[in-house]
Design a protein around this motif. Structure first.
Motif: not given
Lengths: 190, 156
Positions: B31-32, B34-35, B37-38, B60
């Motif tokens: 998860f770290m 693939t995360t 942050m919004k 990104k």
């Protein structure tokens, strides 16, 4: 005398890891951003001359405010657009109904025929963005088809299966995405 | 008769939990990685048009977003399409400043790779979209990406 370091208690390790796991679970968003890439042309200086383009090299696509398509002043349908563009941009030597074809030399590809066709896309202010994207999508698909054909011809595999960056670049140059976007006409309301 | 009865205790042996942290860590790392942050809260409606010939947006960190659409909170902001830059509504003329700021925030080397992703509500009229595109041209943000949902391609 060597002293023993006391054992660190690892019993709470799982709890700590859980805590972090839950934090990342909550903050994760899995969506990948996808979209259609376009390159805008730099703004023209006000005194720039409008380049003259041979009539037969242009395919005019107009999207009206009712989201209807006009291709070369004739009504058309979004489902046919891909085939029409593909037909127009493919190589038809010495045919006055199609764009001028000339031989050009490209790295890796050698001397191949090059169509001077340009797609002119015009929308009015009232066209919906949804329709505009549909048209852009069909144009992209048509150019992808053409690149596929060239890759098949030269390398025997599809464009998206090519690995060598140089070859992909060469094919992109041989079949450039020539879409000219006129500024929208101020008709059709907002 | 009970010759074949098991001799030992009937208790089920305790399952070793010593490898639990390892499993949890594995999940954690997944998860770290693939995360993302919004960064901003989108205040406009965000139903995007769909297309088949889409490409994935790489890197990104080199993408700046412009959201366009009718506001979600129609009571306060009305129903007219608006532009959202970062966390607030903006006018057309602020786009150039926004692009300049976005450029300042990146390394000098990366500046020419900045893509502007246009997240535009599908019912927006093209007039408004082209006004934005004209501003982007003036600002020199020429690489743009019309953000779309991916639709499964059908063969013709």
């Amino acid at each position: 005398m060597a002293r023993k370091t006391p054992q660190v208690n690892a019993g709470s390790m799982a709890d700590i890891a859980f805590l972090m796991l839950i934090f990342f679970l909550v903050t994760t968003t899995m969506d990948v951003d996808t979209g259609i890439i376009r390159q805008l042309s730099p703004p023209l200086p006000p005194d720039a001359e409008i380049p003259k383009i041979n009539e037969r090299n242009i395919m005019k696509i107009l999207v009206s405010s009712q989201d209807l398509l006009l291709v070369n002043d004739k009504h058309s349908d979004i489902n046919n657009l891909r085939a029409e563009v593909r037909d127009f941009m493919s190589i038809h030597p010495d045919n006055p109904d199609y764009p001028v074809v000339e031989l050009k030399t490209f790295d890796y590809l050698g001397e191949i025929p090059f169509s001077r066709g340009v797609i002119s896309l015009q929308s009015v202010r009232g066209t919906s963005y949804d329709m505009y994207i549909k048209v852009q999508n069909e144009l992209t698909a048509a150019f992808k088809d053409l690149r596929n054909d060239l890759a098949m011809l030269k390398y025997g595999r599809r464009y998206e299966d090519l690995i060598d960056e140089n070859i992909i670049g060469a094919i992109n140059k041989a079949i450039p995405l020539r879409i000219s976007e006129a500024e929208p006409r101020d008709i059709g309301g907002n | 008769m009970s010759r074949f009865k098991k001799q030992g205790s009937k208790e089920v042996p305790a399952i070793s939990t010593s490898s639990m942290p390892d499993i949890i860590f594995m999940l954690l790392f997944f998860f770290m990685v693939t995360t993302t942050m919004k960064e901003t809260t989108v205040m406009v409606k965000k139903t995007l048009p769909s297309a088949t010939e889409v490409v994935k947006l790489e890197k990104k960190s080199l993408v700046s977003f412009i959201h366009v659409g009718p506001p979600m909170n129609t009571k306060i902001y009305g129903t007219e399409s608006r532009i959202q830059l970062n966390d607030r509504f903006a006018s057309l003329s602020e786009i150039q400043e926004f692009v300049a700021k976005e450029r300042e925030a990146r390394d000098e080397y990366d500046r020419k790779f900045i893509t502007t992703s246009l997240k535009i509500y599908y019912e927006t009229k093209m007039g408004f979209v082209s006004d934005i595109k004209q501003e982007l041209r003036k600002a020199g943000a020429l690489k743009i990406n019309y953000s779309t949902r991916k639709e499964i391609a059908r063969r013709r």
